[in-house]
Design a protein around this motif. Structure first.
Motif, PDB file in Angstrom:
ATOM      1  N   LEU A  17       1.271  48.265  29.798  1.00  0.00           N
ATOM      2  CA  LEU A  17       0.897  48.023  31.190  1.00  0.00           C
ATOM      3  C   LEU A  17       1.796  46.966  31.822  1.00  0.00           C
ATOM      4  O   LEU A  17       2.195  47.093  32.987  1.00  0.00           O
ATOM      5  CB  LEU A  17      -0.566  47.589  31.278  1.00  0.00           C
ATOM      6  CG  LEU A  17      -1.598  48.690  31.079  1.00  0.00           C
ATOM      7  CD1 LEU A  17      -3.003  48.112  31.061  1.00  0.00           C
ATOM      8  CD2 LEU A  17      -1.469  49.730  32.164  1.00  0.00           C
ATOM      9  N   GLY A  18       2.129  45.922  31.070  1.00  0.00           N
ATOM     10  CA  GLY A  18       3.041  44.904  31.579  1.00  0.00           C
ATOM     11  C   GLY A  18       4.412  45.478  31.859  1.00  0.00           C
ATOM     12  O   GLY A  18       5.049  45.157  32.865  1.00  0.00           O
ATOM     13  N   LEU A  19       4.858  46.369  30.987  1.00  0.00           N
ATOM     14  CA  LEU A  19       6.156  47.014  31.167  1.00  0.00           C
ATOM     15  C   LEU A  19       6.168  47.907  32.407  1.00  0.00           C
ATOM     16  O   LEU A  19       7.112  47.879  33.202  1.00  0.00           O
ATOM     17  CB  LEU A  19       6.489  47.829  29.916  1.00  0.00           C
ATOM     18  CG  LEU A  19       7.870  48.402  29.782  1.00  0.00           C
ATOM     19  CD1 LEU A  19       8.883  47.287  29.615  1.00  0.00           C
ATOM     20  CD2 LEU A  19       7.928  49.334  28.610  1.00  0.00           C
ATOM     21  N   ILE A  20       5.111  48.674  32.598  1.00  0.00           N
ATOM     22  CA  ILE A  20       5.037  49.567  33.757  1.00  0.00           C
ATOM     23  C   ILE A  20       4.920  48.764  35.052  1.00  0.00           C
ATOM     24  O   ILE A  20       5.629  49.033  36.029  1.00  0.00           O
ATOM     25  CB  ILE A  20       3.852  50.548  33.601  1.00  0.00           C
ATOM     26  CG1 ILE A  20       4.150  51.549  32.484  1.00  0.00           C
ATOM     27  CG2 ILE A  20       3.569  51.280  34.907  1.00  0.00           C
ATOM     28  CD1 ILE A  20       2.978  52.395  32.085  1.00  0.00           C
ATOM     29  N   GLY A  22       5.807  45.635  35.585  1.00  0.00           N
ATOM     30  CA  GLY A  22       7.061  44.926  35.810  1.00  0.00           C
ATOM     31  C   GLY A  22       8.153  45.841  36.328  1.00  0.00           C
ATOM     32  O   GLY A  22       8.942  45.462  37.206  1.00  0.00           O
ATOM     33  N   SER A  23       8.207  47.063  35.805  1.00  0.00           N
ATOM     34  CA  SER A  23       9.207  48.027  36.275  1.00  0.00           C
ATOM     35  C   SER A  23       8.953  48.419  37.720  1.00  0.00           C
ATOM     36  O   SER A  23       9.896  48.551  38.513  1.00  0.00           O
ATOM     37  CB  SER A  23       9.187  49.278  35.403  1.00  0.00           C
ATOM     38  OG  SER A  23       9.449  48.953  34.071  1.00  0.00           O
ATOM     39  N   ILE A  24       7.698  48.594  38.066  1.00  0.00           N
ATOM     40  CA  ILE A  24       7.368  48.893  39.460  1.00  0.00           C
ATOM     41  C   ILE A  24       7.747  47.712  40.346  1.00  0.00           C
ATOM     42  O   ILE A  24       8.244  47.889  41.456  1.00  0.00           O
ATOM     43  CB  ILE A  24       5.874  49.262  39.586  1.00  0.00           C
ATOM     44  CG1 ILE A  24       5.622  50.613  38.924  1.00  0.00           C
ATOM     45  CG2 ILE A  24       5.429  49.293  41.042  1.00  0.00           C
ATOM     46  CD1 ILE A  24       4.161  50.982  38.819  1.00  0.00           C
ATOM     47  N   GLY A  25       7.535  46.502  39.852  1.00  0.00           N
ATOM     48  CA  GLY A  25       7.921  45.313  40.611  1.00  0.00           C
ATOM     49  C   GLY A  25       9.419  45.214  40.827  1.00  0.00           C
ATOM     50  O   GLY A  25       9.869  44.793  41.890  1.00  0.00           O
ATOM     51  N   VAL A  26      10.206  45.614  39.821  1.00  0.00           N
ATOM     52  CA  VAL A  26      11.666  45.593  39.975  1.00  0.00           C
ATOM     53  C   VAL A  26      12.082  46.503  41.121  1.00  0.00           C
ATOM     54  O   VAL A  26      12.943  46.161  41.929  1.00  0.00           O
ATOM     55  CB  VAL A  26      12.364  46.037  38.660  1.00  0.00           C
ATOM     56  CG1 VAL A  26      13.833  46.287  38.884  1.00  0.00           C
ATOM     57  CG2 VAL A  26      12.173  44.989  37.585  1.00  0.00           C
ATOM     58  N   VAL A  27      11.447  47.637  41.229  1.00  0.00           N
ATOM     59  CA  VAL A  27      11.832  48.616  42.245  1.00  0.00           C
ATOM     60  C   VAL A  27      11.248  48.275  43.622  1.00  0.00           C
ATOM     61  O   VAL A  27      11.935  48.417  44.640  1.00  0.00           O
ATOM     62  CB  VAL A  27      11.394  50.030  41.801  1.00  0.00           C
ATOM     63  CG1 VAL A  27      11.676  51.052  42.868  1.00  0.00           C
ATOM     64  CG2 VAL A  27      12.074  50.411  40.503  1.00  0.00           C
ATOM     65  N   LEU A  28      10.017  47.820  43.683  1.00  0.00           N
ATOM     66  CA  LEU A  28       9.331  47.699  44.970  1.00  0.00           C
ATOM     67  C   LEU A  28       9.439  46.339  45.649  1.00  0.00           C
ATOM     68  O   LEU A  28       9.195  46.258  46.853  1.00  0.00           O
ATOM     69  CB  LEU A  28       7.853  48.059  44.805  1.00  0.00           C
ATOM     70  CG  LEU A  28       7.561  49.509  44.424  1.00  0.00           C
ATOM     71  CD1 LEU A  28       6.072  49.747  44.340  1.00  0.00           C
ATOM     72  CD2 LEU A  28       8.192  50.469  45.415  1.00  0.00           C
ATOM     73  N   SER A  38      11.043  39.923  37.869  1.00  0.00           N
ATOM     74  CA  SER A  38      10.283  41.033  37.319  1.00  0.00           C
ATOM     75  C   SER A  38      11.078  41.751  36.228  1.00  0.00           C
ATOM     76  O   SER A  38      10.502  42.186  35.223  1.00  0.00           O
ATOM     77  CB  SER A  38       9.910  42.004  38.441  1.00  0.00           C
ATOM     78  OG  SER A  38       9.094  43.016  37.964  1.00  0.00           O
ATOM     79  N   LEU A  39      12.390  41.868  36.421  1.00  0.00           N
ATOM     80  CA  LEU A  39      13.245  42.445  35.388  1.00  0.00           C
ATOM     81  C   LEU A  39      13.211  41.592  34.117  1.00  0.00           C
ATOM     82  O   LEU A  39      13.156  42.121  33.005  1.00  0.00           O
ATOM     83  CB  LEU A  39      14.679  42.587  35.888  1.00  0.00           C
ATOM     84  CG  LEU A  39      15.691  43.116  34.879  1.00  0.00           C
ATOM     85  CD1 LEU A  39      15.363  44.552  34.493  1.00  0.00           C
ATOM     86  CD2 LEU A  39      17.086  43.013  35.430  1.00  0.00           C
ATOM     87  N   GLY A  40      13.221  40.271  34.268  1.00  0.00           N
ATOM     88  CA  GLY A  40      13.094  39.387  33.111  1.00  0.00           C
ATOM     89  C   GLY A  40      11.784  39.594  32.377  1.00  0.00           C
ATOM     90  O   GLY A  40      11.733  39.598  31.140  1.00  0.00           O
ATOM     91  N   PHE A  41      10.700  39.801  33.133  1.00  0.00           N
ATOM     92  CA  PHE A  41       9.395  40.074  32.521  1.00  0.00           C
ATOM     93  C   PHE A  41       9.419  41.384  31.737  1.00  0.00           C
ATOM     94  O   PHE A  41       8.878  41.467  30.634  1.00  0.00           O
ATOM     95  CB  PHE A  41       8.319  40.112  33.612  1.00  0.00           C
ATOM     96  CG  PHE A  41       6.952  40.444  33.111  1.00  0.00           C
ATOM     97  CD1 PHE A  41       6.244  39.539  32.337  1.00  0.00           C
ATOM     98  CD2 PHE A  41       6.375  41.662  33.406  1.00  0.00           C
ATOM     99  CE1 PHE A  41       4.989  39.839  31.865  1.00  0.00           C
ATOM    100  CE2 PHE A  41       5.121  41.979  32.946  1.00  0.00           C
ATOM    101  CZ  PHE A  41       4.416  41.071  32.174  1.00  0.00           C
ATOM    102  N   VAL A  67      17.617  38.694  28.201  1.00  0.00           N
ATOM    103  CA  VAL A  67      16.848  37.736  28.993  1.00  0.00           C
ATOM    104  C   VAL A  67      17.638  36.451  29.182  1.00  0.00           C
ATOM    105  O   VAL A  67      17.730  35.926  30.296  1.00  0.00           O
ATOM    106  CB  VAL A  67      15.485  37.449  28.320  1.00  0.00           C
ATOM    107  CG1 VAL A  67      14.693  36.430  29.109  1.00  0.00           C
ATOM    108  CG2 VAL A  67      14.688  38.731  28.174  1.00  0.00           C
ATOM    109  N   GLY A  68      18.247  35.965  28.123  1.00  0.00           N
ATOM    110  CA  GLY A  68      18.923  34.681  28.198  1.00  0.00           C
ATOM    111  C   GLY A  68      20.256  34.696  28.881  1.00  0.00           C
ATOM    112  O   GLY A  68      20.683  33.706  29.462  1.00  0.00           O
TER     113      GLY A  68
END
Length: 176
Positions: A17-20, A22-28, A38-41, A67-68
């Motif tokens: 769920l965190g992956l999904i 976060g991925s939606i956050g990267v796009v939206l 969000s990509l880092g997450f 990430v780093g």
């Protein structure tokens, strides 16, 4: 990690769920800084998936490299952008967005049909029996090196070509 079944399943669902999300956050997200965070997450969630799979070397490499280094580089690049120029020409939907939506939807459909049509039962048991045999002889990082240089040689080289093209594209965009 050797966790009891219900805890392992809960962590898989929680990380999924965190992956999904976060991925939606990267796009939206319209703010590119929030999108980079969000990509880092998402990359941290992927690293935690590797920890659940007992692949600690790949998890550490994921954290250190993606990430780093890469996500921090993306954050620096986004922070150096001129924000007012980024938001000046905002159109709701263009022809390029429609083509991108069509390509992404078709790739998603192809992946979903591949995932549902694959017999995962045989793959899981074959992998587990191979891990039991190979685990006694080789370390995890040695197994990764052997698989990258034998079984996954062509996909590994294909990804390196894609990354090279992306690097050349980034240089071309940065020079303008």
């Amino acid at each position: 990690m050797d966790l009891p079944g219900p805890i392992h399943d809960f962590l898989l669902v929680f990380l999924g769920l965190g992956l999904i999300l976060g991925s939606i956050g990267v796009v939206l997200f319209t703010n590119p800084i929030y999108s980079a965070f969000s990509l880092g997450f998402v990359l941290v969630c992927i690293s935690l998936f590797y920890i659940l799979l007992n692949s600690y070397f790949v998890a550490a490499a994921q954290l250190l490299i993606y990430v780093g280094a890469i996500n921090v580089l993306i954050l620096f690049a986004v922070m150096f952008m001129n924000g007012s120029e980024y938001y000046k020409d905002f159109h709701l939907l263009t022809l390029g967005d429609g083509v991108t939506l069509l390509v992404c939807t078709s790739i998603f459909g192809l992946l979903m049909t591949t995932i549902t049509d694959t017999s995962w039962y045989g793959i899981i048991w074959t992998t587990r029996s191979n891990q039991i045999i190979e685990h006694d002889l080789l370390s995890n990082s040695q197994q990764i090196g052997i698989h990258l240089s034998t079984d996954f040689f062509l996909p590994f080289e294909f990804i390196s070509i894609i990354l090279l093209v992306a690097l050349i594209g980034a240089i071309a965009v940065a020079r303008q």
